[in-house]
Design an enzyme around this catalytic site. Structure first.
Site, PDB file in Angstrom:
ATOM      1  N   PHE A 172      16.086  -2.635 -25.547  1.00  0.00           N
ATOM      2  CA  PHE A 172      15.712  -3.824 -24.774  1.00  0.00           C
ATOM      3  C   PHE A 172      16.197  -5.127 -25.393  1.00  0.00           C
ATOM      4  O   PHE A 172      16.220  -6.164 -24.738  1.00  0.00           O
ATOM      5  CB  PHE A 172      14.174  -3.887 -24.625  1.00  0.00           C
ATOM      6  N   LYS A 196      22.755   3.974 -19.126  1.00  0.00           N
ATOM      7  CA  LYS A 196      21.317   3.894 -18.872  1.00  0.00           C
ATOM      8  C   LYS A 196      20.772   2.680 -19.611  1.00  0.00           C
ATOM      9  O   LYS A 196      20.599   2.699 -20.824  1.00  0.00           O
ATOM     10  CB  LYS A 196      20.577   5.154 -19.328  1.00  0.00           C
ATOM     11  N   GLU A 199      14.763   0.343 -19.811  1.00  0.00           N
ATOM     12  CA  GLU A 199      13.876   0.235 -18.642  1.00  0.00           C
ATOM     13  C   GLU A 199      13.128  -1.095 -18.634  1.00  0.00           C
ATOM     14  O   GLU A 199      12.532  -1.483 -17.643  1.00  0.00           O
ATOM     15  CB  GLU A 199      12.884   1.407 -18.607  1.00  0.00           C
ATOM     16  N   LYS A 200      13.173  -1.817 -19.775  1.00  0.00           N
ATOM     17  CA  LYS A 200      12.433  -3.084 -19.855  1.00  0.00           C
ATOM     18  C   LYS A 200      13.230  -4.267 -19.315  1.00  0.00           C
ATOM     19  O   LYS A 200      12.660  -5.265 -18.888  1.00  0.00           O
ATOM     20  CB  LYS A 200      12.019  -3.350 -21.307  1.00  0.00           C
ATOM     21  N   SER A 249      15.515   2.796 -31.296  1.00  0.00           N
ATOM     22  CA  SER A 249      14.637   3.146 -32.428  1.00  0.00           C
ATOM     23  C   SER A 249      15.051   4.474 -33.066  1.00  0.00           C
ATOM     24  O   SER A 249      15.776   5.272 -32.464  1.00  0.00           O
ATOM     25  CB  SER A 249      13.203   3.269 -31.921  1.00  0.00           C
ATOM     26  N   CYS A 304      18.016  -6.228 -34.540  1.00  0.00           N
ATOM     27  CA  CYS A 304      18.139  -5.165 -35.545  1.00  0.00           C
ATOM     28  C   CYS A 304      18.727  -5.732 -36.830  1.00  0.00           C
ATOM     29  O   CYS A 304      18.640  -5.104 -37.876  1.00  0.00           O
ATOM     30  CB  CYS A 304      19.001  -4.048 -35.022  1.00  0.00           C
TER      31      CYS A 304
HETATM   32  P1  NAD Z   1      13.718   2.533 -27.991  1.00  0.00           P
HETATM   33  O1  NAD Z   1      14.205   3.613 -28.877  1.00  0.00           O
HETATM   34  O2  NAD Z   1      12.281   2.516 -27.625  1.00  0.00           O
HETATM   35  O3  NAD Z   1      14.523   2.609 -26.600  1.00  0.00           O
HETATM   36  C1  NAD Z   1      15.926   2.708 -26.587  1.00  0.00           C
HETATM   37  C2  NAD Z   1      16.344   3.619 -25.439  1.00  0.00           C
HETATM   38  O4  NAD Z   1      15.918   4.958 -25.685  1.00  0.00           O
HETATM   39  C3  NAD Z   1      15.764   3.201 -24.108  1.00  0.00           C
HETATM   40  O5  NAD Z   1      16.781   3.269 -23.137  1.00  0.00           O
HETATM   41  C4  NAD Z   1      14.651   4.205 -23.877  1.00  0.00           C
HETATM   42  O6  NAD Z   1      14.468   4.495 -22.508  1.00  0.00           O
HETATM   43  C5  NAD Z   1      15.113   5.436 -24.640  1.00  0.00           C
HETATM   44  N1  NAD Z   1      14.006   6.188 -25.250  1.00  0.00           N
HETATM   45  C6  NAD Z   1      12.939   5.677 -25.924  1.00  0.00           C
HETATM   46  N2  NAD Z   1      12.163   6.667 -26.407  1.00  0.00           N
HETATM   47  C7  NAD Z   1      12.738   7.826 -26.034  1.00  0.00           C
HETATM   48  C8  NAD Z   1      12.403   9.210 -26.243  1.00  0.00           C
HETATM   49  N3  NAD Z   1      11.319   9.577 -26.903  1.00  0.00           N
HETATM   50  N4  NAD Z   1      13.218  10.148 -25.715  1.00  0.00           N
HETATM   51  C9  NAD Z   1      14.328   9.795 -25.034  1.00  0.00           C
HETATM   52  N5  NAD Z   1      14.683   8.499 -24.813  1.00  0.00           N
HETATM   53  C10 NAD Z   1      13.911   7.529 -25.303  1.00  0.00           C
HETATM   54  O7  NAD Z   1      14.180   1.161 -28.643  1.00  0.00           O
HETATM   55  P2  NAD Z   1      13.829  -0.326 -28.164  1.00  0.00           P
HETATM   56  O8  NAD Z   1      12.405  -0.600 -28.454  1.00  0.00           O
HETATM   57  O9  NAD Z   1      14.336  -0.563 -26.803  1.00  0.00           O
HETATM   58  O10 NAD Z   1      14.745  -1.175 -29.166  1.00  0.00           O
HETATM   59  C11 NAD Z   1      14.322  -1.604 -30.426  1.00  0.00           C
HETATM   60  C12 NAD Z   1      14.904  -0.753 -31.524  1.00  0.00           C
HETATM   61  O11 NAD Z   1      16.321  -0.732 -31.434  1.00  0.00           O
HETATM   62  C13 NAD Z   1      14.609  -1.285 -32.918  1.00  0.00           C
HETATM   63  O12 NAD Z   1      14.290  -0.203 -33.760  1.00  0.00           O
HETATM   64  C14 NAD Z   1      15.912  -1.930 -33.348  1.00  0.00           C
HETATM   65  O13 NAD Z   1      16.120  -2.012 -34.732  1.00  0.00           O
HETATM   66  C15 NAD Z   1      16.887  -1.003 -32.716  1.00  0.00           C
HETATM   67  N6  NAD Z   1      18.187  -1.627 -32.558  1.00  0.00           N
HETATM   68  C16 NAD Z   1      19.178  -1.235 -33.393  1.00  0.00           C
HETATM   69  C17 NAD Z   1      20.425  -1.820 -33.302  1.00  0.00           C
HETATM   70  C18 NAD Z   1      21.516  -1.410 -34.209  1.00  0.00           C
HETATM   71  O14 NAD Z   1      22.665  -1.705 -33.896  1.00  0.00           O
HETATM   72  N7  NAD Z   1      21.246  -0.728 -35.306  1.00  0.00           N
HETATM   73  C19 NAD Z   1      20.646  -2.825 -32.356  1.00  0.00           C
HETATM   74  C20 NAD Z   1      19.605  -3.191 -31.509  1.00  0.00           C
HETATM   75  C21 NAD Z   1      18.372  -2.586 -31.617  1.00  0.00           C
END
Ligand code: NAD
Length: 520
Positions: A172, A196, A199-200, A249, A304
């Site tokens: 997000f 994809k 969703e937020k 994450s 991040c």
């Molecule tokens: P998130 O993992 O909750 O969601 C990311 C995506 O994964 C979404 O599209 C979501 O629908 C999907 N998803 C979430 N849980 C899932 C599951 N259990 N099974 C399958 N799909 C799932 O992450 P977020 O809260 O949207 O983003 C924040 C996180 O992203 C932080 O940890 C941040 O550090 C990380 N991030 C990392 C970078 C990088 O380049 N290293 C960049 C941006 C964000």
């Protein structure tokens, strides 16, 4: 019916519309060049985090709709891969122009759905735009290699070919930049794509897809499907998808990495972080304080590459007092307000989690120098705001240190030497980024050599490389072999074919030899 009038980017004004109509806009999927509403009966509200207003509703796309998107991408692949590379680049050249044209609308949509300030949202778009600019001249990175006369009359050369259908799963926090890390590189290499979005905040992805089509991307080359875990699992399992780019994450990223790898897919997975900034006693005071405040609290800490942990080498008291003074001056407000320095966090749950981690720090003995938990923003009383928060005297065993907080919370620690500070940082499981603030070249060079983080800043708080390099997080912040964008990104989205050709007058009568051919 097409409820979702994407033309002219109505998403950016969706907040007002959804207030007027009791039935909010439905976010369509993009399948084979058409924006189509899902037949699903399950929808999630996309919520403005500053107001709680419903911006739009996002479908949990049905499995057959997902299959239709993959099938559209598969069908589009043969002709797209055979489209001249120069033509593919020109689509990107046009896309970068259109993104510039619609920069304000994109930023407004990001602020509405994600909450960050308008200026920060422009930066989100701009950092993605730079990837599109780079993709406009990416042909040279797709070139193979040639070795002449590897044996008599025989040459060998390699060709970089696209993989087929690739997929991207987004977080997000950067609704424009991260989709733009993915599909422009993938499609310029000749792949087709299924995206994809988070969703937020799906709006920026929708607008970017519309711009990509306006720029001339043929139908089916870029498709978009919405949903959460089920659709992500379907992406991991689908036989026709060859590679997955994930950012988000660790929980989701490691799940996707193992599930998709088990199906033989390539995966690049950028995940969580806990980036440390080490402040040496000889650091430039004013510049360092400004850098710490900006990198700790910018985007409400939801980057991040946020510098969420600072280690002061030597006495921390003066530094911390000054930090508190500067952090207090920051204006917390809805991102659309011109005076806002930081906006809300993404959701009520995110705010609760941030507050819980702050409390856990206090309970385990950290000193709360600045507490942003009880902030109320006039006019936006329902917003998920957390003000700048500073915890000092934090130690490695505390939960607030071990967990990624992903909010406007700066954790302060102390070390007696550079060596000790580096060791603290290296013991942390994450390795996305780290920075040092110093006027000593010797200290900077030691830091650069000894620090176990993939992106290192020397007097630079957020060292995110530009697209001709790659985003090189390491340790628990990355899984995979080939990083996002730049040369590594092209390598991720292409596979190598090696050709060995023989053109000579074949010597007659030498007979058949069944021994392994050698070039002696
Ligand atoms: P998130 O993992 O909750 O969601 C990311 C995506 O994964 C979404 O599209 C979501 O629908 C999907 N998803 C979430 N849980 C899932 C599951 N259990 N099974 C399958 N799909 C799932 O992450 P977020 O809260 O949207 O983003 C924040 C996180 O992203 C932080 O940890 C941040 O550090 C990380 N991030 C990392 C970078 C990088 O380049 N290293 C960049 C941006 C964000």
């Amino acid at each position: 019916p097409q409820i979702f009038a994407l033309k002219n980017c109505n998403l950016s004004t969706a907040t007002e519309q959804s207030v007027r109509h009791s039935d909010p806009l439905k976010v369509p999927n993009l399948i084979g060049g058409s924006f189509v509403n899902s037949q699903s009966s399950d929808f999630i509200d996309v919520i403005n985090p500053a107001t709680q207003q419903v911006v739009s509703q996002l479908p949990l796309t049905k499995h057959e709709e997902f299959k239709a998107a993959v099938s559209a991408a598969k069908q589009a692949f043969p002709s797209w891969r055979n489209t001249p590379i120069t033509t593919r680049q020109r689509v990107m050249l046009k896309l970068q122009e259109l993104i510039r044209r619609d920069m304000d609308k994109l930023a407004m949509n990001i602020t509405t759905e994600q909450g960050k300030t308008l200026k920060d949202a422009q930066g989100d778009v701009f950092r993605g735009l730079e990837v599109v600019e780079h993709a406009s001249g990416m042909a040279s990175l797709q070139m193979g290699e040639f070795a002449s006369n590897v044996s008599h009359g025989i040459d060998t050369y390699s060709i970089r070919e696209p993989l087929g259908v690739c997929a991207g799963i987004c977080p997000f926090n950067f609704p424009a930049m991260i989709p733009l890390w993915m599909f422009p590189v993938a499609v310029t290499c000749g792949n087709t794509f299924v995206l994809k979005p988070s969703e937020k905040d799906p709006g920026a992805s929708m607008m970017l897809a519309e711009l990509a089509m306006e720029a001339g991307l043929p139908n089916g080359v870029l498709n978009i499907v919405h949903g959460t875990n089920d659709i992500v699992n379907a992406i991991c399992d689908d036989e026709d998808i060859k590679a997955i780019s994930f950012v988000g994450s660790n929980t989701a990223g490691m799940h996707i990495y193992s599930r998709a790898s088990a199906k033989g897919k390539r995966v690049q997975s950028n995940m969580g972080a806990k980036n440390h900034g080490i402040v040496m006693p000889d650091a430039n005071i004013d510049a360092t304080l400004n850098a710490l405040v900006a990198a700790g609290f910018g985007a409400a800490g939801q980057r991040c590459m946020a510098l969420s942990t600072v280690i002061f080498v030597g006495d921390a008291t003066q530094w911390e007092n000054e930090l508190v003074k500067r952090a207090k001056n920051l204006k917390v407000n809805a991102g659309v307000e011109p005076d806002a320095d930081l906006g809300p966090v993404i959701s009520k749950q995110a705010k609760e989690r941030v507050c819980r981690l702050i409390q856990s720090g206090v309970e385990s003995g950290a000193k709360l120098l600045l507490d942003g938990r009880d902030i109320v923003v006039p006019g936006y009383e329902q917003g998920n705001f957390v003000g700048p928060t500073i915890l000092s005297g934090v130690t490695e065993d505390m939960e607030c240190y071990k967990e990624e907080i992903f909010g406007p919370v700066l954790i302060c620690m102390q070390a007696d030497s550079l060596e000790e500070a580096i060791n603290i940082s290296n013991r942390n499981k994450y390795g996305n980024g780290a920075a040092i603030f110093t006027s000593s070249g010797v200290a900077a060079r030691k830091f650069q050599t000894d620090i176990e983080a993939g992106q290192v800043g020397i007097n630079v708080p957020i060292p995110v490389p530009l697209p001709f390099f790659s985003f090189t997080g390491s340790k628990a912040s990355f899984a995979g072999d080939l990083n996002f964008y730049g040369k590594a990104g092209v390598n991720f989205y292409t596979q190598i074919k090696t050709v060995t050709q023989q053109w000579k007058d074949l010597p007659g009568g030498s007979g058949v030899s069944l021994a392994m051919p050698t070039s002696q």
